[in-house]
Design a protein around this motif. Structure first.
Motif, PDB file in Angstrom:
ATOM      1  N   MET A   1       0.844  -1.179   0.000  1.00 45.83           N
ATOM      2  CA  MET A   1       0.000   0.000   0.000  1.00 45.83           C
ATOM      3  C   MET A   1       0.889   1.241   0.000  1.00 45.83           C
ATOM      4  SD  MET A   1      -3.189   0.795  -0.232  1.00 45.83           S
ATOM      5  CE  MET A   1      -4.329  -0.432   0.303  1.00 45.83           C
ATOM      6  N   SER A   2       0.343   2.311  -0.423  1.00 47.33           N
ATOM      7  CA  SER A   2       1.056   3.580  -0.576  1.00 47.33           C
ATOM      8  C   SER A   2       1.165   4.359   0.737  1.00 47.33           C
ATOM      9  CB  SER A   2       0.288   4.418  -1.591  1.00 47.33           C
ATOM     10  OG  SER A   2       0.725   5.733  -1.621  1.00 47.33           O
ATOM     11  N   ASN A   3       2.134   5.270   0.792  1.00 46.25           N
ATOM     12  CA  ASN A   3       2.233   6.211   1.900  1.00 46.25           C
ATOM     13  C   ASN A   3       1.309   7.405   1.695  1.00 46.25           C
ATOM     14  OD1 ASN A   3       4.172   4.714   3.206  1.00 46.25           O
ATOM     15  ND2 ASN A   3       5.864   5.736   2.172  1.00 46.25           N
ATOM     16  N   GLN A   4       0.674   7.470   0.540  1.00 46.50           N
ATOM     17  CA  GLN A   4      -0.242   8.541   0.194  1.00 46.50           C
ATOM     18  C   GLN A   4      -1.413   8.505   1.175  1.00 46.50           C
ATOM     19  OE1 GLN A   4      -0.520   8.522  -4.158  1.00 46.50           O
ATOM     20  NE2 GLN A   4      -2.638   9.117  -3.919  1.00 46.50           N
ATOM     21  N   LYS A   5      -1.717   9.608   1.841  1.00 51.74           N
ATOM     22  CA  LYS A   5      -2.781   9.613   2.842  1.00 51.74           C
ATOM     23  C   LYS A   5      -4.172   9.662   2.238  1.00 51.74           C
ATOM     24  CE  LYS A   5       0.055  11.377   6.486  1.00 51.74           C
ATOM     25  NZ  LYS A   5      -0.122  11.050   7.864  1.00 51.74           N
ATOM     26  N   ILE A   6      -4.302  10.253   1.081  1.00 53.77           N
ATOM     27  CA  ILE A   6      -5.580  10.274   0.367  1.00 53.77           C
ATOM     28  C   ILE A   6      -5.316   9.716  -1.018  1.00 53.77           C
ATOM     29  CG2 ILE A   6      -7.405  11.705  -0.595  1.00 53.77           C
ATOM     30  CD1 ILE A   6      -6.933  13.661   1.713  1.00 53.77           C
ATOM     31  N   MET A   7      -6.096   8.704  -1.397  1.00 52.04           N
ATOM     32  CA  MET A   7      -5.900   8.070  -2.698  1.00 52.04           C
ATOM     33  C   MET A   7      -7.243   8.014  -3.435  1.00 52.04           C
ATOM     34  SD  MET A   7      -4.457   4.235  -3.619  1.00 52.04           S
ATOM     35  CE  MET A   7      -3.126   4.357  -2.452  1.00 52.04           C
ATOM     36  N   PRO A   8      -7.302   8.532  -4.656  1.00 50.94           N
ATOM     37  CA  PRO A   8      -8.533   8.394  -5.427  1.00 50.94           C
ATOM     38  C   PRO A   8      -8.898   6.915  -5.585  1.00 50.94           C
ATOM     39  CG  PRO A   8      -7.019   9.897  -6.508  1.00 50.94           C
ATOM     40  CD  PRO A   8      -6.261   9.235  -5.400  1.00 50.94           C
TER      41      PRO A   8
END
Length: 134
Positions: A1-8
């Motif tokens: 999973m990504s470190n991106q806090k908001i993901m479309p």
């Protein structure tokens, strides 16, 4: 999973994988980094369709999913769009050309304020994009 806090997170009705492959073909450095399919007998989805997929594009990640045919995904709306900051005119032209293929050009390309080229395109899957080149 990504470190991106908001993901479309985009929900499709049976064509999520087709959309992911389309974006890989038309967006710079896009690639599918994860793809999990519904298995036979698994609830809430149609066998072989996308349970969840992750597409990496231009430094960001987006999730994709197929809703079951018995409960189709709502239609996308241009009220939500993805702004793409292109690094060059060539990149803008490639992105615009690819996304508009089979889609609808709602605006542009044209110069607006400080931007040399701006467009608003709804692609063939109903997802709206705004490529921009300064």
């Amino acid at each position: 999973m990504s470190n991106q806090k908001i993901m479309p997170f985009l929900s499709f009705t049976g064509n999520a994988e087709e959309a992911m492959n389309f974006y890989v073909a038309v967006l710079p450095s896009a690639k599918i980094t994860s793809l999990v399919r519904y298995e036979k007998g698994q609830p809430h989805g149609d066998e072989g369709k996308v349970l969840n997929g992750i597409l990496s594009l231009m430094g960001q990640q987006m999730m994709f999913m197929d809703m079951p045919s018995a409960n189709p995904a709502p239609v996308f709306s241009w009220a939500t769009s993805f702004f793409i900051h292109c690094q060059s005119e060539a990149e803008f032209d490639a992105v615009f050309s690819g996304l508009s293929r089979g889609g609808t050009v709602m605006m542009g390309p044209e110069a607006i304020m400080q931007f040399r080229k701006v467009a608003w395109v709804t692609d063939r899957f109903g997802v709206t994009w705004q490529p921009v080149w300064e």
